[in-house]
Design an enzyme around this catalytic site. Structure first.
Site, PDB file in Angstrom:
ATOM      1  N   GLY A 111       0.814  -1.219   0.000  1.00  0.00           N
ATOM      2  CA  GLY A 111       0.000   0.000   0.000  1.00  0.00           C
ATOM      3  C   GLY A 111       0.843   1.262   0.000  1.00  0.00           C
ATOM      4  O   GLY A 111       2.082   1.219   0.107  1.00  0.00           O
ATOM      5  N   ASP A 112       0.162   2.406  -0.175  1.00  0.00           N
ATOM      6  CA  ASP A 112       0.797   3.733  -0.152  1.00  0.00           C
ATOM      7  C   ASP A 112       1.873   3.902  -1.217  1.00  0.00           C
ATOM      8  O   ASP A 112       2.869   4.596  -1.007  1.00  0.00           O
ATOM      9  CB  ASP A 112       1.391   4.028   1.247  1.00  0.00           C
ATOM     10  N   GLU A 113       1.671   3.274  -2.352  1.00  0.00           N
ATOM     11  CA  GLU A 113       2.668   3.341  -3.431  1.00  0.00           C
ATOM     12  C   GLU A 113       2.545   4.630  -4.236  1.00  0.00           C
ATOM     13  O   GLU A 113       3.405   4.935  -5.074  1.00  0.00           O
ATOM     14  CB  GLU A 113       2.503   2.148  -4.385  1.00  0.00           C
TER      15      GLU A 113
ATOM     16  N   LYS B 249      -0.887   5.473  -5.420  1.00  0.00           N
ATOM     17  CA  LYS B 249      -2.029   5.163  -6.311  1.00  0.00           C
ATOM     18  C   LYS B 249      -2.881   6.404  -6.566  1.00  0.00           C
ATOM     19  O   LYS B 249      -3.363   6.627  -7.675  1.00  0.00           O
ATOM     20  CB  LYS B 249      -2.897   4.042  -5.692  1.00  0.00           C
TER      21      LYS B 249
ATOM     22  N   ASN C  60     -10.091   2.529   5.050  1.00  0.00           N
ATOM     23  CA  ASN C  60      -8.721   2.195   5.466  1.00  0.00           C
ATOM     24  C   ASN C  60      -7.734   2.808   4.468  1.00  0.00           C
ATOM     25  O   ASN C  60      -6.579   3.037   4.794  1.00  0.00           O
ATOM     26  CB  ASN C  60      -8.511   0.675   5.589  1.00  0.00           C
TER      27      ASN C  60
ATOM     28  N   GLY D 289      -5.974   5.632   2.144  1.00  0.00           N
ATOM     29  CA  GLY D 289      -5.695   7.067   2.217  1.00  0.00           C
ATOM     30  C   GLY D 289      -4.926   7.403   0.952  1.00  0.00           C
ATOM     31  O   GLY D 289      -3.753   7.059   0.832  1.00  0.00           O
ATOM     32  N   HIS D 290      -5.614   7.982  -0.027  1.00  0.00           N
ATOM     33  CA  HIS D 290      -4.994   8.269  -1.319  1.00  0.00           C
ATOM     34  C   HIS D 290      -4.789   9.770  -1.450  1.00  0.00           C
ATOM     35  O   HIS D 290      -5.745  10.536  -1.457  1.00  0.00           O
ATOM     36  CB  HIS D 290      -5.878   7.744  -2.461  1.00  0.00           C
TER      37      HIS D 290
ATOM     38  N   THR E  68      -6.327  -0.420  10.735  1.00  0.00           N
ATOM     39  CA  THR E  68      -6.620   1.009  10.821  1.00  0.00           C
ATOM     40  C   THR E  68      -7.773   1.266  11.794  1.00  0.00           C
ATOM     41  O   THR E  68      -8.171   2.416  11.982  1.00  0.00           O
ATOM     42  CB  THR E  68      -6.981   1.572   9.435  1.00  0.00           C
TER      43      THR E  68
ATOM     44  N   GLN F 200      -5.093  -0.310  -1.018  1.00  0.00           N
ATOM     45  CA  GLN F 200      -4.113  -1.197  -0.372  1.00  0.00           C
ATOM     46  C   GLN F 200      -3.123  -1.726  -1.417  1.00  0.00           C
ATOM     47  O   GLN F 200      -2.806  -1.000  -2.341  1.00  0.00           O
ATOM     48  CB  GLN F 200      -4.805  -2.343   0.384  1.00  0.00           C
TER      49      GLN F 200
ATOM     50  N   THR G  18      -5.308  -7.030   4.708  1.00  0.00           N
ATOM     51  CA  THR G  18      -6.640  -6.468   4.888  1.00  0.00           C
ATOM     52  C   THR G  18      -7.648  -7.553   4.490  1.00  0.00           C
ATOM     53  O   THR G  18      -7.263  -8.677   4.161  1.00  0.00           O
ATOM     54  CB  THR G  18      -6.800  -5.150   4.103  1.00  0.00           C
TER      55      THR G  18
ATOM     56  N   LEU H  91      10.887   8.044  -7.150  1.00  0.00           N
ATOM     57  CA  LEU H  91      12.284   7.864  -7.548  1.00  0.00           C
ATOM     58  C   LEU H  91      13.127   9.007  -6.981  1.00  0.00           C
ATOM     59  O   LEU H  91      14.291   8.813  -6.631  1.00  0.00           O
ATOM     60  CB  LEU H  91      12.382   7.830  -9.087  1.00  0.00           C
ATOM     61  N   ASP H  92      12.519  10.197  -6.851  1.00  0.00           N
ATOM     62  CA  ASP H  92      13.235  11.378  -6.341  1.00  0.00           C
ATOM     63  C   ASP H  92      13.756  11.163  -4.922  1.00  0.00           C
ATOM     64  O   ASP H  92      14.780  11.731  -4.536  1.00  0.00           O
ATOM     65  CB  ASP H  92      12.303  12.605  -6.362  1.00  0.00           C
TER      66      ASP H  92
HETATM   67  P1  GDP Z   1      -1.627   5.696  -2.033  1.00  0.00           P
HETATM   68  O1  GDP Z   1      -2.320   5.211  -0.804  1.00  0.00           O
HETATM   69  O2  GDP Z   1      -1.063   4.594  -2.850  1.00  0.00           O
HETATM   70  O3  GDP Z   1      -2.485   6.622  -2.862  1.00  0.00           O
HETATM   71  O4  GDP Z   1      -0.380   6.560  -1.536  1.00  0.00           O
HETATM   72  P2  GDP Z   1      -0.384   7.631  -0.329  1.00  0.00           P
HETATM   73  O5  GDP Z   1      -1.078   8.845  -0.806  1.00  0.00           O
HETATM   74  O6  GDP Z   1      -0.852   7.011   0.929  1.00  0.00           O
HETATM   75  O7  GDP Z   1       1.164   7.868  -0.134  1.00  0.00           O
HETATM   76  C1  GDP Z   1       1.966   8.323  -1.177  1.00  0.00           C
HETATM   77  C2  GDP Z   1       2.620   9.646  -0.736  1.00  0.00           C
HETATM   78  O8  GDP Z   1       3.685   9.944  -1.601  1.00  0.00           O
HETATM   79  C3  GDP Z   1       1.690  10.836  -0.826  1.00  0.00           C
HETATM   80  O9  GDP Z   1       2.058  11.757   0.166  1.00  0.00           O
HETATM   81  C4  GDP Z   1       1.955  11.399  -2.210  1.00  0.00           C
HETATM   82  O10 GDP Z   1       1.677  12.786  -2.311  1.00  0.00           O
HETATM   83  C5  GDP Z   1       3.433  11.154  -2.316  1.00  0.00           C
HETATM   84  N1  GDP Z   1       3.943  10.883  -3.675  1.00  0.00           N
HETATM   85  C6  GDP Z   1       3.363  10.227  -4.707  1.00  0.00           C
HETATM   86  N2  GDP Z   1       4.232  10.116  -5.728  1.00  0.00           N
HETATM   87  C7  GDP Z   1       5.386  10.697  -5.334  1.00  0.00           C
HETATM   88  C8  GDP Z   1       6.671  10.858  -5.934  1.00  0.00           C
HETATM   89  O11 GDP Z   1       6.944  10.425  -7.038  1.00  0.00           O
HETATM   90  N3  GDP Z   1       7.625  11.497  -5.189  1.00  0.00           N
HETATM   91  C9  GDP Z   1       7.377  11.980  -3.938  1.00  0.00           C
HETATM   92  N4  GDP Z   1       8.354  12.577  -3.293  1.00  0.00           N
HETATM   93  N5  GDP Z   1       6.187  11.829  -3.330  1.00  0.00           N
HETATM   94  C10 GDP Z   1       5.202  11.194  -4.033  1.00  0.00           C
HETATM   95  P1  IMO Z   2      -3.829   2.607   0.760  1.00  0.00           P
HETATM   96  O1  IMO Z   2      -5.001   2.377  -0.186  1.00  0.00           O
HETATM   97  C1  IMO Z   2      -1.193   0.866   3.761  1.00  0.00           C
HETATM   98  C2  IMO Z   2      -2.971  -2.126   6.433  1.00  0.00           C
HETATM   99  C3  IMO Z   2      -3.091  -1.772   7.896  1.00  0.00           C
HETATM  100  C4  IMO Z   2      -2.949  -3.143   8.511  1.00  0.00           C
HETATM  101  C5  IMO Z   2      -3.684  -4.040   7.534  1.00  0.00           C
HETATM  102  C6  IMO Z   2      -5.122  -4.339   7.930  1.00  0.00           C
HETATM  103  O2  IMO Z   2      -3.693   3.999   1.229  1.00  0.00           O
HETATM  104  O3  IMO Z   2      -2.598   2.043   0.151  1.00  0.00           O
HETATM  105  P2  IMO Z   2      -7.370  -2.932   7.904  1.00  0.00           P
HETATM  106  O4  IMO Z   2      -7.746  -1.666   8.585  1.00  0.00           O
HETATM  107  O5  IMO Z   2      -7.484  -2.880   6.425  1.00  0.00           O
HETATM  108  O6  IMO Z   2      -8.078  -4.122   8.463  1.00  0.00           O
HETATM  109  O7  IMO Z   2      -5.812  -3.143   8.266  1.00  0.00           O
HETATM  110  O8  IMO Z   2      -3.671  -3.354   6.296  1.00  0.00           O
HETATM  111  N1  IMO Z   2      -3.589  -1.159   5.499  1.00  0.00           N
HETATM  112  C7  IMO Z   2      -2.898  -0.312   4.735  1.00  0.00           C
HETATM  113  N2  IMO Z   2      -1.571  -0.055   4.675  1.00  0.00           N
HETATM  114  N3  IMO Z   2      -2.032   1.509   2.933  1.00  0.00           N
HETATM  115  C8  IMO Z   2      -3.365   1.246   2.962  1.00  0.00           C
HETATM  116  O9  IMO Z   2      -4.223   1.747   2.058  1.00  0.00           O
HETATM  117  C9  IMO Z   2      -3.852   0.336   3.927  1.00  0.00           C
HETATM  118  N4  IMO Z   2      -5.086  -0.118   4.251  1.00  0.00           N
HETATM  119  C10 IMO Z   2      -4.902  -1.044   5.197  1.00  0.00           C
HETATM  120  O10 IMO Z   2      -2.054  -0.899   8.299  1.00  0.00           O
HETATM  121  O11 IMO Z   2      -1.586  -3.537   8.495  1.00  0.00           O
HETATM  122 MG    MG Z   3      -2.282   5.468   1.259  1.00  0.00          MG
END
Ligand code: GDP
Ligand code: IMO
Ligand code: MG
Length: 431
Positions: free
Chosen positions: A12-14, A16, A38, A40-41, A128, A223, A238, A331-332
């Site tokens: 997650g948190d890549e 997206k 759960n 957070g984009h 979460t 996720q 999850t 990558l930055d």
């Molecule tokens: P998601 O859940 O996959 O949508 O990712 P999150 O929003 O939770 O976390 C990604 C974080 O990295 C956010 O704060 C974005 O604003 C930030 N982000 C996305 N792409 C880049 C990037 O290429 N470089 C940097 N420095 N930050 C980025």
């Molecule tokens: P996005 O879409 C990162 C993780 C939680 C926990 C496990 C189970 O922003 O990438 P849950 O509340 O789903 O039952 O928790 O999954 N988790 C995430 N980790 N990014 C998320 O979403 C996540 N959504 C759930 O931290 O380990």
């Molecule tokens: Mg996220």
């Protein structure tokens, strides 16, 4: 029938949200198909930094219809707050469509999520605590309440009575927690029914009609692959199908409707919550990646665990999702380090694992030794202004090409910063 599934390929948190927002102008619909709040984009556009939990990231694009599919679990309280937040930021939510079959997160799901975690103690999942797991438990157990049930007071009351009869016993007798009354929940939730009514639709029909009309659909995963209920690091996952296979079941289109699968992959790797993480860094490099990358949870504010890129996981994600393209993000952030490591295989019990191991015990720190390749970095060079691949320093180009070759999937998009403009398009096309 051009449609794309966008999925997280790690924990997650890549990034997206950024990529969905960025490419949504090429799509008529953006559909969430699993998970709930759960997620957070983060979307940064026009100077606004918005965290979307339930609403598809395509909501930012006025020409795009955002859809919450049947596979999502919806907390109406969170939805109400998010719609308010979007309107306050001048973003219209009138186009939002919500599946009549999506399940509803109830207050007792949230209470039980916390209680189950407390009971697990040191074995906790690190959820979460939004009631996601308990809501999916009820869905699979056939005692869930769907969006359509909210709209008929008699049906809602009957289903709620049946559910509470059992949930209250669980809360009171097993967990020694306060119980809920039917009236108390009905009073709070019936106004939400009025909020949802204008948005509710039979979304399978909506999307299939759109496909027949030649419309373009983007399915936005939440996720990531290793948090998938089937393919992830169970039980530290999850409760939904985050992989591309979840898009058809979570939206009501058939698998033949999907022709591209875009995997979002961070140039290093992070994880929030408990569970194994072979390339996790416990040293100052891990701290540095976290600080420079701003690796703190969007929903919970928790510090994300950081580690080197894991090609074993990347290859596994390429397989289980049928990735056709990769968007490499952040990558930055690697401009902060000297030498970059990539895990190409694991070693455990004297055995080498080039593929994701059958027994997940291999993945734990006490058993696993990651086998690393070292690549020269581009320390100190700010790449956030690069807009073409050729503008990247030679070592950054070499890193991307190395990953591409190791994973075996083209890296069609490269993100070099959080803003929309901070992106390098190589050979991406939505159609
Ligand atoms: P998601 O859940 O996959 O949508 O990712 P999150 O929003 O939770 O976390 C990604 C974080 O990295 C956010 O704060 C974005 O604003 C930030 N982000 C996305 N792409 C880049 C990037 O290429 N470089 C940097 N420095 N930050 C980025
Ligand atoms: P996005 O879409 C990162 C993780 C939680 C926990 C496990 C189970 O922003 O990438 P849950 O509340 O789903 O039952 O928790 O999954 N988790 C995430 N980790 N990014 C998320 O979403 C996540 N959504 C759930 O931290 O380990
Ligand atoms: Mg996220």
């Amino acid at each position: 029938m051009p449609s794309t599934v966008l999925v997280g390929t790690q924990w997650g948190d890549e990034g997206k949200g950024k990529i969905t927002d960025l490419i949504s102008s090429d799509y008529d619909y953006v559909v969430r198909f699993q998970g709930g709040n759960n997620a957070g984009h983060t979307v940064i556009a026009d100077g606004k930094n918005l965290a979307l939990r339930l609403t598809p990231s395509g909501v930012m694009n006025p020409d795009c219809t955002p859809v919450i599919g049947n596979g999502v679990v919806v907390d109406p309280r969170v939805l109400a707050g998010e719609l308010d937040m979007l309107r306050e930021n001048g973003i219209s939510c009138d186009r939002l469509v919500i599946s009549c079959d999506a399940h509803v997160i109830m207050p007792y799901h949230i209470a039980l999520d916390g209680a189950q975690e407390t009971r697990l103690g040191k074995h906790e999942i690190g959820t979460t605590k939004n009631g996601i797991g308990p809501a999916y438990q009820d869905k699979a157990g056939r005692t869930g309440i769907r969006i359509q049930d909210l709209l008929d007071e008699a049906i809602f009351r009957e289903k709620l009575e049946t559910a509470l009869d059992y949930k209250n016993q669980l809360l009171e007798k097993i967990y020694h927690l306060p119980t809920f009354t039917v009236d108390q929940i009905m009073e709070e939730y019936l106004p939400y029914a009025d909020m949802i009514r204008p948005h509710m639709a039979e979304t399978a029909q909506l999307l299939n009609t759109a496909l027949r009309e030649g419309k373009n659909i983007l399915f936005e995963g939440a996720q990531g692959t290793l948090l998938d209920i089937d393919h992830g690091t169970y039980p530290f996952v999850t409760s939904s199908s985050c992989c591309s296979g979840g898009a058809p079941t979570g939206s009501g289109v058939g698998p033949k409707a999907i022709d591209k699968v875009l995997g979002i992959m961070k140039a290093y790797i992070t994880r929030v919550g408990s569970g194994p993480f072979p390339t996790e860094l416990f040293d100052e490099t891990g701290e540095l990646l976290g600080q420079v990358g701003g690796e703190f949870g969007v929903v919970t504010g928790r510090k994300r665990r950081c580690g080197w890129f894991d090609a074993v996981i990347a290859r596994y994600a390429a397989d289980v999702n049928s990735l056709t393209d990769i968007a490499l993000t952040k990558l930055d952030v690697l401009s902060a380090v000297d030498t970059i490591k990539v895990c190409v295989a694991y070693e455990a019990d004297g055995q080498r694992y080039d593929y994701f191991p059958m027994q997940h015990s291999v993945l734990y720190p006490k058993n696993v030794t990651p086998i690393y390749e070292e690549l020269p970095g581009w320390k100190g060079v700010d790449i956030s202004e690069c807009r073409t691949f050729d503008e990247l320093p030679a070592n950054a180009q070499a890193y991307v090409e190395y990953l591409e070759q190791t994973v075996g999937v083209p890296m069609s998009i490269i993100a070099v910063g959080p803003d929309r403009e901070q992106t390098i398009f190589r050979n991406w096309s939505a159609r």
